[in-house]
Design a protein around this motif. Structure first.
Motif, short mmCIF file in Angstrom:
data_model
loop_
_atom_site.label_atom_id
_atom_site.label_comp_id
_atom_site.label_asym_id
_atom_site.label_seq_id
_atom_site.Cartn_x
_atom_site.Cartn_y
_atom_site.Cartn_z
N SER A 56 0.81 -1.26 0.00
CA SER A 56 -0.04 -0.03 0.11
C SER A 56 0.93 1.47 -0.03
O SER A 56 1.85 1.30 0.86
N ALA A 57 0.56 2.25 -0.91
CA ALA A 57 1.50 3.36 -0.92
C ALA A 57 0.80 4.73 -0.95
O ALA A 57 -0.23 4.74 -1.50
N ASP A 58 1.45 5.66 -0.26
CA ASP A 58 0.92 7.07 -0.28
C ASP A 58 1.94 7.88 -1.15
O ASP A 58 3.07 8.21 -0.83
N PHE A 59 1.81 7.81 -2.59
CA PHE A 59 2.77 8.55 -3.30
C PHE A 59 3.03 9.98 -3.14
O PHE A 59 4.19 10.37 -3.33
N THR A 60 2.08 10.56 -2.71
CA THR A 60 2.22 12.08 -2.27
C THR A 60 3.24 12.13 -0.93
O THR A 60 3.96 13.20 -0.81
N ALA A 61 2.80 11.35 0.00
CA ALA A 61 3.70 11.64 1.22
C ALA A 61 4.88 10.90 1.08
O ALA A 61 5.72 10.73 2.04
N ARG A 62 5.10 9.91 -0.15
CA ARG A 62 6.42 9.17 -0.15
C ARG A 62 6.52 8.13 0.88
O ARG A 62 7.76 8.14 1.49
N ARG A 63 5.55 7.45 1.17
CA ARG A 63 5.68 6.29 2.14
C ARG A 63 4.78 5.03 1.51
O ARG A 63 4.02 5.12 0.80
N ALA A 64 5.18 4.01 2.11
CA ALA A 64 4.57 2.64 1.65
C ALA A 64 4.73 1.76 2.67
O ALA A 64 5.34 1.78 3.71
N VAL A 65 3.69 0.84 2.68
CA VAL A 65 3.38 -0.39 3.65
C VAL A 65 3.55 -1.51 3.03
O VAL A 65 2.95 -1.59 1.92
N SER A 66 4.18 -2.56 3.62
CA SER A 66 4.32 -3.95 2.75
C SER A 66 4.06 -4.77 3.75
O SER A 66 4.65 -4.71 4.99
N GLY A 67 3.27 -6.19 3.29
CA GLY A 67 3.17 -7.01 4.03
C GLY A 67 3.73 -8.28 3.69
O GLY A 67 3.62 -8.60 2.46
N SER A 68 4.07 -9.23 4.60
CA SER A 68 4.96 -10.52 4.27
C SER A 68 4.57 -11.73 4.77
O SER A 68 3.91 -11.58 5.80
N SER A 69 4.56 -12.94 4.11
CA SER A 69 4.90 -14.16 4.87
C SER A 69 5.85 -14.50 6.03
O SER A 69 5.46 -15.30 6.70
N ASP A 70 6.54 -13.39 6.08
CA ASP A 70 7.63 -13.52 7.36
C ASP A 70 6.97 -13.01 8.82
O ASP A 70 7.35 -12.78 9.69
N GLY A 71 5.30 -12.50 8.54
CA GLY A 71 4.75 -11.86 9.77
C GLY A 71 4.95 -10.73 10.01
O GLY A 71 4.59 -10.10 11.10
N THR A 72 5.56 -9.77 9.20
CA THR A 72 5.76 -8.34 9.33
C THR A 72 5.13 -7.38 8.49
O THR A 72 4.85 -7.76 7.24
N LEU A 73 4.62 -6.36 8.84
CA LEU A 73 4.36 -5.11 8.02
C LEU A 73 5.73 -4.20 8.29
O LEU A 73 6.13 -4.24 9.49
N ARG A 74 5.89 -3.66 7.02
CA ARG A 74 7.12 -2.82 6.99
C ARG A 74 6.51 -1.42 6.79
O ARG A 74 6.15 -1.47 5.31
N LEU A 75 7.12 -0.38 7.28
CA LEU A 75 6.66 1.03 6.78
C LEU A 75 8.06 1.52 5.91
O LEU A 75 9.09 1.41 6.67
N TRP A 76 7.96 1.96 4.76
CA TRP A 76 9.09 2.43 4.06
C TRP A 76 9.06 3.89 3.69
O TRP A 76 7.92 4.40 3.51
N ASP A 77 10.17 4.39 3.67
CA ASP A 77 10.53 5.77 3.18
C ASP A 77 10.65 5.85 1.62
O ASP A 77 11.58 5.23 1.27
N LEU A 78 9.91 6.26 0.66
CA LEU A 78 10.06 6.09 -0.69
C LEU A 78 10.99 7.13 -1.49
O LEU A 78 11.22 6.89 -2.45
N ASP A 79 11.60 8.14 -0.61
CA ASP A 79 12.62 9.03 -1.01
C ASP A 79 13.94 8.29 -0.81
O ASP A 79 15.05 8.30 -1.87
N THR A 80 14.05 7.50 0.57
CA THR A 80 15.55 7.00 0.56
C THR A 80 15.56 5.50 0.51
O THR A 80 16.73 5.03 0.59
N ALA A 81 14.34 4.96 0.23
CA ALA A 81 14.35 3.32 0.42
C ALA A 81 14.61 2.84 1.94
O ALA A 81 14.87 1.57 1.77
N ALA A 82 14.51 3.59 2.59
CA ALA A 82 14.90 3.31 4.04
C ALA A 82 13.60 2.65 4.92
O ALA A 82 12.63 3.22 4.58
N GLU A 83 13.64 1.54 5.39
CA GLU A 83 12.64 1.05 6.55
C GLU A 83 12.65 2.01 7.65
O GLU A 83 13.48 2.16 8.30
#
Length: 133
Positions: A56-83
């Motif tokens: 899920s992404a908010d391209f205006t705010a430059r943030r994304a959330v991803s969910g995985s089979s590893d049991g985690t949700l991760r919040l990302w910075d879309l400018d720096t690729a940093a978790e």
């Protein structure tokens, strides 16, 4: 450079597109930001240890959330690729997620039938509905 048309393995698992950007999750646990107009990869984000099931992404705010089979949700910075943060749930794998970017809450559906609501400001699970399907 990778392109959307010729990207090699791993297989694409999830894709969201809005205007000129697209975000994808793959079987190797990576999340990628694409320029859909030029068909080029802009960023690759690493952190998940298993398949990315949802993004899920908010391209205006430059943030994304991803969910995985590893049991985690991760919040990302879309400018720096940093978790920014990893949200861990020990009860199941994330199969789907939807984010309300105004309230900064993510609703995740887990493999055990649980729906969990996460507050992205605090990183806390604020509510869980158990019951299965």
């Amino acid at each position: 450079a990778d392109t959307l048309r010729t990207a090699p393995q791993p297989h694409l698992h999830m894709l969201r597109v809005q205007r000129k950007y697209a975000i994808s999750g793959a079987s190797d646990g990576s999340v990628r930001l694409w320029d859909a107009g030029r068909m080029e990869k802009l960023l690759s984000m690493q952190g998940h240890t298993q398949r990315v099931q949802c993004v899920s992404a908010d391209f205006t705010a430059r943030r994304a959330v991803s969910g995985s089979s590893d049991g985690t949700l991760r919040l990302w910075d879309l400018d720096t690729a940093a978790e920014i943060e990893a949200l861990v749930d020990y009860t199941g794998d994330f199969h789907c997620a939807s984010t309300d970017w105004v309230t900064r809450r993510t609703l995740g559906g887990l493999s055990n039938g649980t729906l969990a609501m996460w507050d992205l400001n605090t990183g806390a699970c604020v509510k869980a509905l158990h019951g299965g399907h």
